[in-house]
Design a protein around this motif. Structure first.
Motif, PDB file in Angstrom:
ATOM      1  N   SER A 101      -3.903  -1.731  15.512  1.00 44.90           N
ATOM      2  CA  SER A 101      -4.173  -0.898  14.346  1.00 44.90           C
ATOM      3  C   SER A 101      -3.277   0.338  14.453  1.00 44.90           C
ATOM      4  O   SER A 101      -3.181   0.953  15.513  1.00 44.90           O
ATOM      5  CB  SER A 101      -5.652  -0.510  14.334  1.00 44.90           C
ATOM      6  OG  SER A 101      -5.859   0.515  13.406  1.00 44.90           O
ATOM      7  N   GLU A 136       0.792  -1.243   0.000  1.00 45.34           N
ATOM      8  CA  GLU A 136       0.000   0.000   0.000  1.00 45.34           C
ATOM      9  C   GLU A 136       0.819   1.287   0.000  1.00 45.34           C
ATOM     10  O   GLU A 136       0.834   2.041   0.984  1.00 45.34           O
ATOM     11  CB  GLU A 136      -0.929   0.029   1.218  1.00 45.34           C
ATOM     12  CG  GLU A 136      -1.951  -1.065   1.230  1.00 45.34           C
ATOM     13  CD  GLU A 136      -2.947  -0.893   2.371  1.00 45.34           C
ATOM     14  OE1 GLU A 136      -2.734  -0.043   3.248  1.00 45.34           O
ATOM     15  OE2 GLU A 136      -3.954  -1.619   2.375  1.00 45.34           O
ATOM     16  N   LYS A 188      -9.855  -1.570  17.660  1.00 49.62           N
ATOM     17  CA  LYS A 188     -10.408  -1.829  16.335  1.00 49.62           C
ATOM     18  C   LYS A 188     -10.003  -3.247  15.949  1.00 49.62           C
ATOM     19  O   LYS A 188      -8.908  -3.491  15.455  1.00 49.62           O
ATOM     20  CB  LYS A 188      -9.878  -0.812  15.323  1.00 49.62           C
ATOM     21  CG  LYS A 188     -10.627  -0.800  14.014  1.00 49.62           C
ATOM     22  CD  LYS A 188     -10.128   0.278  13.071  1.00 49.62           C
ATOM     23  CE  LYS A 188     -11.015   0.376  11.835  1.00 49.62           C
ATOM     24  NZ  LYS A 188     -10.469   1.286  10.814  1.00 49.62           N
ATOM     25  N   TYR A 200     -10.081  -6.958  14.092  1.00 46.41           N
ATOM     26  CA  TYR A 200     -10.316  -7.527  12.759  1.00 46.41           C
ATOM     27  C   TYR A 200     -10.217  -9.055  12.739  1.00 46.41           C
ATOM     28  O   TYR A 200     -10.499  -9.677  11.724  1.00 46.41           O
ATOM     29  CB  TYR A 200      -9.238  -7.019  11.790  1.00 46.41           C
ATOM     30  CG  TYR A 200      -9.438  -5.630  11.237  1.00 46.41           C
ATOM     31  CD1 TYR A 200     -10.218  -5.421  10.103  1.00 46.41           C
ATOM     32  CD2 TYR A 200      -8.823  -4.527  11.813  1.00 46.41           C
ATOM     33  CE1 TYR A 200     -10.372  -4.151   9.554  1.00 46.41           C
ATOM     34  CE2 TYR A 200      -8.972  -3.248  11.278  1.00 46.41           C
ATOM     35  CZ  TYR A 200      -9.749  -3.071  10.146  1.00 46.41           C
ATOM     36  OH  TYR A 200      -9.909  -1.818   9.609  1.00 46.41           O
TER      37      TYR A 200
HETATM   38  C1  BGP Z   1      -4.379  -1.553   5.697  1.00 45.80           C
HETATM   39  C2  BGP Z   1      -3.042  -1.974   6.239  1.00 45.80           C
HETATM   40  C3  BGP Z   1      -3.114  -2.904   7.399  1.00 45.80           C
HETATM   41  C4  BGP Z   1      -4.256  -2.668   8.334  1.00 45.80           C
HETATM   42  C5  BGP Z   1      -5.551  -2.341   7.637  1.00 45.80           C
HETATM   43  C6  BGP Z   1      -6.652  -1.869   8.543  1.00 45.80           C
HETATM   44  O1  BGP Z   1      -4.271  -0.311   5.099  1.00 45.80           O
HETATM   45  O2  BGP Z   1      -2.295  -2.594   5.233  1.00 45.80           O
HETATM   46  O3  BGP Z   1      -1.855  -2.929   8.007  1.00 45.80           O
HETATM   47  O4  BGP Z   1      -3.939  -1.878   9.390  1.00 45.80           O
HETATM   48  O5  BGP Z   1      -5.372  -1.374   6.636  1.00 45.80           O
HETATM   49  O6  BGP Z   1      -6.491  -0.527   8.811  1.00 45.80           O
HETATM   50  P1  BGP Z   1      -6.768   0.108  10.204  1.00 45.80           P
HETATM   51  O7  BGP Z   1      -5.875  -0.625  11.141  1.00 45.80           O
HETATM   52  O8  BGP Z   1      -6.425   1.547  10.066  1.00 45.80           O
HETATM   53  O9  BGP Z   1      -8.200  -0.108  10.473  1.00 45.80           O
END
Ligand code: BGP
Length: 470
Positions: free
Chosen positions: A428, A164, A435, A437
């Protein structure tokens, strides 16, 4: 029966900084995230990756859970400063051994490793020499990549260079929300160019390494929609497509920048500046596959005002997209709330069709490129009912997005694997530990004990039926 091919890989993903912890253990050098997250006011409630979820010490337990869930592949990243504390030069053998042991443990359980070389944790030592703004960082990256190929290439077939660019360059050099905290589009474009150069050099090195594998690049798959059909919203939408898709995908999939945008950027800012041979280098080193990270759609509108990013990092719905403070650029575009959209508590739009549309757009622009969905998931505060983590919303989210991938496959897209974000609850970057996942819950009040969530058992069944039972 589902439309997923027999050899489709059902996996899950993480990143080193977000799970490992052990930030200064066994000779690891500091990364820019170690430095940045210790500065006051940079992250949600001052959270950092010092301990994270301690995967560094518990990886065997974690791999056993992956195996129990039926995972066929695991996408993880290598911490560059764990291997090369100064970014180049002296190798930290203890760090090399950690990933070597992890890879062996995965293979013992028939889990195919997919390595990401760079998931944002640049060695601080290289930042001190200019970071991605310095071309020498691209050369150091090639050295680091070669080291990884030498040590792990006998066992690992799936590799990607970067995760990314839009985030670590965009937040790092435009909004300033990620390290190194710069707010300067011209510097962003030059840094981004060095990332493409580093990628191409690492791909070239891969192709002479003798590894029997494939190498790709991971991008955010950002599906856009115009707020209205007005001429100015449509123009803003086209521009967003150009910047967030064409600028970031063309160099790695076509080996060149989109010509018109490149001319505009060079006219306005004088960047990116190319060194002799860069054009050829990009052209010669196109990826074998593309990794797509899809979470949400963005709605695009014309923008006549200065705007600043108000990010929701607390999970209190409505904190993002605040009117007059949306992310955008004056006279170009802004991201706005879609009036008909369904949003998460972090104000990310849930729009599964966007995954089908995005995949098909990539296919239309770049041809039959193999694709992996390298991230996709729902960030939420999961309810705990009678001791069980009942993450029904996550199950719904994943179910719908898996359906969207199946639709794309039926329409002829070559999608080869799915890696939900994330295998386990982790840190995160800016939103702390709240948060969530993962398929596996981590209890921070009970010594980071692991617990299977409802989604763990759901995904286990789904994998067992190659996507049919969902
Ligand atoms: C992407 C990244 C991850 C992860 C995910 C969720 O952009 O590659 O590393 O963090 O997003 O994002 P967030 O943690 O901000 O919710």
């Amino acid at each position: 029966m589902s439309a997923f091919p027999k050899d489709f890989l059902w996996g899950a993903a993480t990143a080193a900084y977000q799970v490992e912890g052990a930030h200064d253990a066994d000779g690891k050098g500091p990364s820019i995230w170690d430095t940045f997250s210790h500065l006051p006011g940079t992250t949600y409630q001052g959270t950092n990756g010092d301990v994270a979820v301690d995967h560094y010490h518990r990886f065997r337990e974690d791999v056993a859970l992956m195996a129990e869930m039926g995972m066929q592949s695991y996408r993880f990243s290598i911490s560059w400063p764990r291997l090369l504390p100064q970014g180049r030069g002296t190798v930290n053998e203890a760090g090399v051994k950690f990933y070597s042991d992890l890879i062996d443990a995965l293979l013992e359980h028939n889990i195919e490793p997919m390595i990401t070389l760079y998931h944002w944790d640049l060695p601080q030592a290289l930042q001190d020499e200019g970071g991605w703004e310095a071309r020498s960082t691209a050369e150091a990256f090639e050295e680091y990549a070669r080291l990884c190929y030498q040590r792990y290439g006998d066992r690992v077939k799936l590799w990607s260079t970067f995760n990314e660019t839009v985030c670590f360059i965009g937040f790092g050099y435009i909004t300033g929300g990620h390290p190194p905290g710069v707010k300067n589009p011209a510097r962003a474009l030059q840094a981004c160019h060095h990332v493409f150069v580093a990628h191409a050099k690492a791909v070239a090195a891969f192709r002479t390494s003798g590894i029997n594998g494939k190498i790709g690049f991971v991008n955010v798959l950002q599906t856009h929609t115009p707020l209205s059909q007005s001429a100015e919203d449509l123009a803003a939408y086209q521009l967003a497509e150009g910047i967030f898709t064409h600028w970031l995908y063309d160099p790695v999939l076509k080996g060149e920048y989109p010509a018109q945008l490149l001319a505009q950027a060079q006219a306005v800012w004088g960047v990116p500046q190319f060194a002799a041979g860069d054009e050829q280098l990009l052209r010669d080193n196109i990826c074998d596959f593309i990794g797509l990270n899809y979470y949400k759609r963005e709605t695009i509108a014309a923008n006549h005002h200065e705007s600043h990013l108000t990010m929701n990092t607390s999970g209190e719905k409505g904190k993002g997209h605040q009117q007059g403070n949306e992310f955008g650029f004056k006279d170009l575009f802004k991201f706005v709330r879609n009036p008909t959209g369904v949003y998460t508590d972090w104000d990310w739009e849930i729009y599964p069709q966007g995954l089908t549309e995005g995949i098909m757009n990539i296919k239309a622009r770049y041809g039959d490129i193999p694709m992996y969905i390298t991230e996709n998931g729902l960030g939420a505060k999961d309810p705990i009912i009678n001791g069980e983590v009942v993450d029904d919303d996550r199950i719904d989210y994943l179910r719908q997005h898996i359906g969207a991938i199946e639709d794309a496959i039926k329409q002829g897209a070559d999608v080869r694997g799915y890696y939900p974000w994330s295998f386990i609850d982790l840190l995160s970057w800016l939103n702390g530990f709240q948060k969530q996942y993962g398929f596996v819950y981590v209890d921070h009040n009970k010594g980071l004990a692991r617990q299977r969530k409802k989604s763990f058992f759901w995904y286990q069944k789904l994998i067992g039926s190659n996507g049919a039972e969902r």
